[in-house]
Design an enzyme around this catalytic site. Sequence first.
Site, PDB file in Angstrom:
ATOM      1  N   ASP A 192       6.105   3.286  -6.654  1.00  0.00           N
ATOM      2  CA  ASP A 192       5.950   3.438  -5.150  1.00  0.00           C
ATOM      3  C   ASP A 192       4.756   2.333  -5.177  1.00  0.00           C
ATOM      4  OD1 ASP A 192       6.439   2.850  -2.671  1.00  0.00           O
ATOM      5  OD2 ASP A 192       4.915   4.443  -1.641  1.00  0.00           O
ATOM      6  N   HIS A 329      15.990   0.107   1.931  1.00  0.00           N
ATOM      7  CA  HIS A 329      14.514  -0.034   2.055  1.00  0.00           C
ATOM      8  C   HIS A 329      14.010  -0.984   1.214  1.00  0.00           C
ATOM      9  CE1 HIS A 329      11.073   1.552   3.279  1.00  0.00           C
ATOM     10  NE2 HIS A 329      10.454   1.895   2.117  1.00  0.00           N
TER      11      HIS A 329
HETATM   12  C1  HEM Z   1       8.351   9.034   2.952  1.00  0.00           C
HETATM   13  C2  HEM Z   1       8.321   7.044   3.107  1.00  0.00           C
HETATM   14  C3  HEM Z   1       8.345   6.075   2.264  1.00  0.00           C
HETATM   15  C4  HEM Z   1       9.036   5.867   1.038  1.00  0.00           C
HETATM   16  C5  HEM Z   1       9.667   7.324  -0.017  1.00  0.00           C
HETATM   17  C6  HEM Z   1       9.170   5.048   0.340  1.00  0.00           C
HETATM   18  C7  HEM Z   1       9.507   4.547  -0.542  1.00  0.00           C
HETATM   19  C8  HEM Z   1       9.334   2.731  -0.867  1.00  0.00           C
HETATM   20  C9  HEM Z   1       9.768   2.868  -2.452  1.00  0.00           C
HETATM   21  C10 HEM Z   1       9.775   3.805  -3.557  1.00  0.00           C
HETATM   22  C11 HEM Z   1       9.410   1.493  -2.238  1.00  0.00           C
HETATM   23  C12 HEM Z   1       9.694   0.142  -3.637  1.00  0.00           C
HETATM   24  C13 HEM Z   1       8.592  -0.024  -3.994  1.00  0.00           C
HETATM   25  C14 HEM Z   1       7.586  -0.774  -3.848  1.00  0.00           C
HETATM   26  O1  HEM Z   1       8.200  -2.065  -3.813  1.00  0.00           O
HETATM   27  O2  HEM Z   1       6.214  -0.348  -3.730  1.00  0.00           O
HETATM   28  C15 HEM Z   1       8.753   0.894  -1.563  1.00  0.00           C
HETATM   29  C16 HEM Z   1       8.345  -0.123  -1.125  1.00  0.00           C
HETATM   30  C17 HEM Z   1       7.711  -0.833   0.195  1.00  0.00           C
HETATM   31  N1  HEM Z   1       8.455   0.107   1.331  1.00  0.00           N
HETATM   32 FE1  HEM Z   1       7.763   1.993   1.697  1.00  0.00          FE
HETATM   33  N2  HEM Z   1       8.368   4.098   1.375  1.00  0.00           N
HETATM   34  C18 HEM Z   1       7.937   4.959   2.467  1.00  0.00           C
HETATM   35  C19 HEM Z   1       7.648   4.701   3.648  1.00  0.00           C
HETATM   36  C20 HEM Z   1       7.531   3.437   4.013  1.00  0.00           C
HETATM   37  C21 HEM Z   1       6.930   2.858   5.453  1.00  0.00           C
HETATM   38  C22 HEM Z   1       6.608   3.984   6.793  1.00  0.00           C
HETATM   39  C23 HEM Z   1       7.234   0.837   5.314  1.00  0.00           C
HETATM   40  C24 HEM Z   1       6.373   0.252   6.790  1.00  0.00           C
HETATM   41  C25 HEM Z   1       6.981   0.600   8.343  1.00  0.00           C
HETATM   42  C26 HEM Z   1       6.909   0.835   4.341  1.00  0.00           C
HETATM   43  C27 HEM Z   1       6.373  -0.354   4.290  1.00  0.00           C
HETATM   44  C28 HEM Z   1       7.265  -0.975   2.602  1.00  0.00           C
HETATM   45  C29 HEM Z   1       7.163  -2.067   1.582  1.00  0.00           C
HETATM   46  C30 HEM Z   1       6.629  -3.191   3.031  1.00  0.00           C
HETATM   47  C31 HEM Z   1       7.539  -2.455   0.889  1.00  0.00           C
HETATM   48  C32 HEM Z   1       7.936  -3.349  -0.209  1.00  0.00           C
HETATM   49  C33 HEM Z   1       9.114  -3.729   0.120  1.00  0.00           C
HETATM   50  C34 HEM Z   1       8.841  -4.824  -0.544  1.00  0.00           C
HETATM   51  O3  HEM Z   1       7.983  -6.091  -0.789  1.00  0.00           O
HETATM   52  O4  HEM Z   1      10.204  -5.366  -1.807  1.00  0.00           O
HETATM   53  N3  HEM Z   1       7.927   2.247   3.495  1.00  0.00           N
HETATM   54  N4  HEM Z   1       8.724   1.966  -0.543  1.00  0.00           N
END
Ligand code: HEM
Length: 466
Positions: A192, A329
Amino acid sequence: MRAHDITLSDLAGLPPIPSAAQVASATLPVDDIQGDILIGMHKLNQLFLFFTINDPATFKTHLANDIAPIVASAAQLSNVSTQPLVALNIAFSQTGLTALGVTDNLNDAAFSAGQVNDLTNLGETTDTWVPAFIGTSIHGVILLASDDSSLLEQQASFLDTTFGGSVTTVHQLEATVRPGAEAGHEKFGFVDGISQPALNGFHDPLPGQIVVDPGVIIVGATNDPIARPAWATGGSFLAFRQLQQLVPEFNKFMVDNAPPFEGKTLAQRANLFGARMVGRWKSGAPIDLAPLEDDPVLGADPMRNNNFDFTHPDSDITSDQSHCPFSAHIRKVRPRADLTGAAPTNTILRSGIPFGPEVSDDETASNTTTQLRGLAFVAYQAQIAKGFQFLQRAWSNNVNFPPRKNVAPGFDVIIGQAKNATRSTVGLDVNNPTAAISIPQQFVVSNGGEYFFSPPISAIASVLAA
Ligand code: HEM
């Protein structure tokens, strides 16, 4: 004697921490911007202390004399020779600013109303919220970070003694970098923090990284279009969410529902199923570049692991889910080429960190969560309605997003919310991408949170404690 105090080190696959030289040459006021915003304290263990102010006058004295001088700036955290033993950042809710007698309007409606009044936008109820987050009585949060967890408690009790009865800690959350090879991975097991926006004039963008004007994240910086009091320049709104993760239940769902795939074992099919929900393999490798097999070398390479946009030669972006599902996601929260011509203002800087213990053998055997764990989600932006709130409301919870596809994409399985109703999504079966899959349960359960303003350090003593 330690040569330096904390060690903020790079984690595999994540963008490198900006160097001290890079930070020193920035046009942003890096001595005034709190460290978590630009450098990220999520690479260290953390303690979040949510507090209520009982005695504003006494609290202000301690805020000015004891806290303001030790708030860790971006410049300080970027340099090993100036990193403190325990880094401290502080942020205030609207009711906290009001308690301090600050009447200036920061012009952010979501912040002013408080997160508990944002339930409709977030698609949830308070049924699963931590009681302290229900209401608007949390006035602020102190973020402590250190590579040595025992020092966090010591610093917390020092603060307790310092503040005396002028504040009460109404909720606290201890968050830790996961052990060994899982460092940098969230609780479901995925790396993450890979894809973060680069701020123009501050970061050296990596291939595929979105580049935004600093005013998208930092209040009062270049191209922040909102009128703010001058003292707020250099601050940022912090959306905090305590997101519980039902890891054994998530893993069971993967195994029980993994679509068939000739030649793959059950474990491989379950991994592919999970990777399609996230849009990346657990190693961080994007499925847009590695659609059927994990590629850990790609996942660990920041020069390649974010360099994709969902387009492919001879492929139609309106119907092709052979690489990444529309509902993944990472595609829901950053649609890349799905939205051509859109200004990249709907973006956040994330500094979330896992909390709670590792999954126990009993939980694995029974496929049942018995201990609280999840993500202490921290997102910084200059406008909550364009940042966190927008990503959750308009994209993740919206079954028709991304638009102009041959099929309604459905929910973001990881974070999409529908007030606990069964959710439906498509694209998770690579061989039958328009088939709807029903998701009977939330694997990420909101325990609530609050919206805060992380002020510029100069304003803490001169405005907030004045
Ligand atoms: C427990 C809850 C969550 C988990 C397990 C999770 C997990 C992840 C993972 C594994 C990634 C891909 C790796 C990375 O690029 O950092 C990611 C990307 C991302 N997540 Fe989450 N996330 C969660 C909650 C959220 C929430 C609540 C938001 C916003 C509303 C969010 C927004 C984002 C964004 C903006 C990215 C980058 C996407 C990109 O630019 O490709 N995440 N998340």
